[in-house]
Design a protein around this motif. Structure first.
Motif, PDB file in Angstrom:
ATOM      1  N   LYS A 231       5.888   8.703 -13.389  1.00 40.08           N
ATOM      2  CA  LYS A 231       4.799   7.472 -12.588  1.00 40.08           C
ATOM      3  C   LYS A 231       5.435   7.466 -11.595  1.00 40.08           C
ATOM      4  CE  LYS A 231       4.792   4.869 -17.081  1.00 40.08           C
ATOM      5  NZ  LYS A 231       5.078   3.622 -17.246  1.00 40.08           N
ATOM      6  N   THR A 232       6.332   7.825 -11.263  1.00 36.08           N
ATOM      7  CA  THR A 232       7.087   7.659  -9.401  1.00 36.08           C
ATOM      8  C   THR A 232       6.212   8.478  -8.870  1.00 36.08           C
ATOM      9  OG1 THR A 232       8.032   6.886  -8.357  1.00 36.08           O
ATOM     10  CG2 THR A 232       9.169   8.339  -8.782  1.00 36.08           C
ATOM     11  N   HIS A 233       5.614   9.745  -9.530  1.00 31.68           N
ATOM     12  CA  HIS A 233       5.321  10.610  -8.218  1.00 31.68           C
ATOM     13  C   HIS A 233       3.723  10.968  -8.437  1.00 31.68           C
ATOM     14  CE1 HIS A 233       9.001  12.479  -8.457  1.00 31.68           C
ATOM     15  NE2 HIS A 233       9.138  12.780  -9.521  1.00 31.68           N
ATOM     16  N   TYR A 234       3.618  10.200 -10.173  1.00 32.91           N
ATOM     17  CA  TYR A 234       1.699   9.200  -9.912  1.00 32.91           C
ATOM     18  C   TYR A 234       1.270   8.474  -9.016  1.00 32.91           C
ATOM     19  CZ  TYR A 234       0.609  13.357 -12.868  1.00 32.91           C
ATOM     20  OH  TYR A 234       0.265  14.518 -13.687  1.00 32.91           O
ATOM     21  N   GLY A 236       1.362   5.545  -7.234  1.00 32.18           N
ATOM     22  CA  GLY A 236       1.425   4.784  -5.992  1.00 32.18           C
ATOM     23  C   GLY A 236       1.294   3.389  -5.847  1.00 32.18           C
ATOM     24  N   THR A 237       1.258   3.060  -6.750  1.00 32.67           N
ATOM     25  CA  THR A 237       1.351   1.297  -6.994  1.00 32.67           C
ATOM     26  C   THR A 237       2.642   0.534  -7.527  1.00 32.67           C
ATOM     27  OG1 THR A 237       0.292   0.771  -9.266  1.00 32.67           O
ATOM     28  CG2 THR A 237      -1.048   0.887  -7.932  1.00 32.67           C
ATOM     29  N   LEU A 238       3.206   1.253  -8.090  1.00 35.98           N
ATOM     30  CA  LEU A 238       4.986   1.640  -8.277  1.00 35.98           C
ATOM     31  C   LEU A 238       5.672   1.013  -7.061  1.00 35.98           C
ATOM     32  CD1 LEU A 238       5.355   4.000 -10.900  1.00 35.98           C
ATOM     33  CD2 LEU A 238       4.681   1.406 -11.342  1.00 35.98           C
ATOM     34  N   ARG A 239       5.627   1.532  -6.245  1.00 42.82           N
ATOM     35  CA  ARG A 239       5.730   0.911  -4.815  1.00 42.82           C
ATOM     36  C   ARG A 239       5.452  -0.399  -4.206  1.00 42.82           C
ATOM     37  NH1 ARG A 239      10.423   4.500  -2.907  1.00 42.82           N
ATOM     38  NH2 ARG A 239      10.078   4.080  -0.712  1.00 42.82           N
ATOM     39  N   GLU A 240       6.761  -0.883  -3.979  1.00 44.41           N
ATOM     40  CA  GLU A 240       5.948  -2.052  -2.682  1.00 44.41           C
ATOM     41  C   GLU A 240       4.995  -1.286  -1.371  1.00 44.41           C
ATOM     42  OE1 GLU A 240       8.646  -4.848  -1.509  1.00 44.41           O
ATOM     43  OE2 GLU A 240       9.127  -5.582  -3.283  1.00 44.41           O
ATOM     44  N   ASP A 241       6.015  -0.086  -0.828  1.00 46.72           N
ATOM     45  CA  ASP A 241       4.774   0.480   0.045  1.00 46.72           C
ATOM     46  C   ASP A 241       4.143   1.670  -0.193  1.00 46.72           C
ATOM     47  OD1 ASP A 241       5.763   2.708  -1.060  1.00 46.72           O
ATOM     48  OD2 ASP A 241       7.359   2.778   1.266  1.00 46.72           O
TER      49      ASP A 241
END
Length: 346
Positions: A231-234, A236-241
């Motif tokens: 998920k972290t590669h697909y 972008g909503t997983l990261r605050e930035d």
């Protein structure tokens, strides 16, 4: 019930020590993977580019690039191992047991060999030994990796901590040399550089000079190509930035391809001793690479030597030869530190 049939991925508390996980879906690789791999990365190794060159080196044809095999096997493991990963942390004890040829079908499975909850109680580290086999059941690749995975429930009890004791280096006497490989008639002109193993020295540092600015589009092609659905590669909503983390394998392949300039004759990867994705990498970063010669060893194959290399990828702030600070921590510009064995003409 909505979502009852879909896979949300495993969380840290879902793993059990000794568990064996068979991964879907088998994948038949072909010249299409090779063409796209060479489009994504400036890979120019002659043995993986030319059937005629490979035949002159004793092989039946040009095998698939070593990292195509690695990425394919790795990608199979992601839905079961690292779908909910915060980060892929490192590698050890990686061995390439047999070449992968166009038309081969690869499958993967992993065994959980270690578990350790982190002190924050929100994540834990899962250690697995993954292996890839071809359609004949032959082992083509195995390696250990460890992944930081989110917990579903922070209050879930931690398992007893088990951290596997891993070798720091694959014994060169155990390296598997492809049957028939022979570098006695090696064509240095066609390969692109004149340097053989004897031209290098232990401790030598090689600046690979060139840089490549990474793009989200190319990174996403790579993750889809290898079916890496983390998920972290697909998302972008997983990261605050709002930024997607560049797949670590994308950095490995880019750095390996850049190392052609200075190591064009390091033709085949036969082992991964260790590796770390030291700092996150994002679209817009410019990746450069340097290598350090760590060791050399003979092999039983005619004209073939084994050379142990450290491959370091850095962003635009990095300088050749700089890796850690005085406290032993990776400097912020270091993206990748990969220790591996290659085969090179004597």
């Amino acid at each position: 019930m909505a979502g009852a049939k879909t896979n949300k991925g495993r969380f840290f508390e879902d793993y059990r020590l000794g568990e064996v996980i068979a991964h879907a879906v088998p994948r038949t690789v072909s010249g299409g993977e090779r063409a796209l791999y060479h489009a994504l990365y400036p890979a120019r190794g002659a043995l993986h580019s030319s059937d005629e060159f490979a035949r002159a080196c004793g092989l039946a044809a040009s095998p698939m690039d070593d990292l195509i095999a690695f990425h394919t096997v790795f990608g199979k493991t992601v839905p079961d191992i690292s779908l909910n990963a915060v980060a892929n942390l490192g590698y050890a004890e990686g061995r390439f047991h047999a070449p992968v040829w166009p038309g081969d079908t690869l499958t993967s499975r992993s065994t959980v060999i270690g578990l350790k909850e982190n002190s924050n109680g929100k994540t834990g580290v899962v250690y697995v030994r993954s292996e890839g086999r071809n359609q004949h059941g032959d082992l083509v690749l195995d390696y250990v990796r460890w992944v930081m995975v989110r917990k579903r429930d922070a209050s879930a009890p931690a398992p007893e901590a088990v951290v596997p004791d891993l070798a720091s280096v694959v014994d060169p006497a155990t390296l598997v040399i492809p049957a028939g490989l022979d570098f006695t008639g090696y064509d240095f002109v066609q390969a692109g550089e004149p340097h053989r193993m004897g031209d290098y020295a232990v401790g030598e540092v090689i600046d690979h000079v060139d840089g490549v600015t990474l793009e989200d589009a190319e990174h996403m092609i790579a993750t889809r190509l290898w079916q890496n659905t983390a998920k972290t590669h697909y998302d972008g909503t997983l990261r605050e930035d709002g930024r997607r983390l560049i797949y670590g394998g994308h950095v490995i392949s880019m750095a390996r391809a850049l190392s052609f300039n200075g190591l064009a004759n390091a033709q085949m990867i036969v082992a991964i001793n260790g590796g770390a994705h030291a700092n996150p990498c994002f679209a817009g970063d410019t990746v450069r690479a340097w290598s350090e010669v760590l060791d050399m060893a003979p092999t039983k194959a005619p004209g073939v030597g084994a050379m142990r290399l450290r491959l370091v990828a850095v962003n635009e702030a990095g300088k050749t030869g700089t890796l850690r600070d005085d406290a032993g921590k990776y400097l912020s510009h270091v993206l990748l530190d990969l220790d591996y064995w290659v085969l090179i003409p004597l």
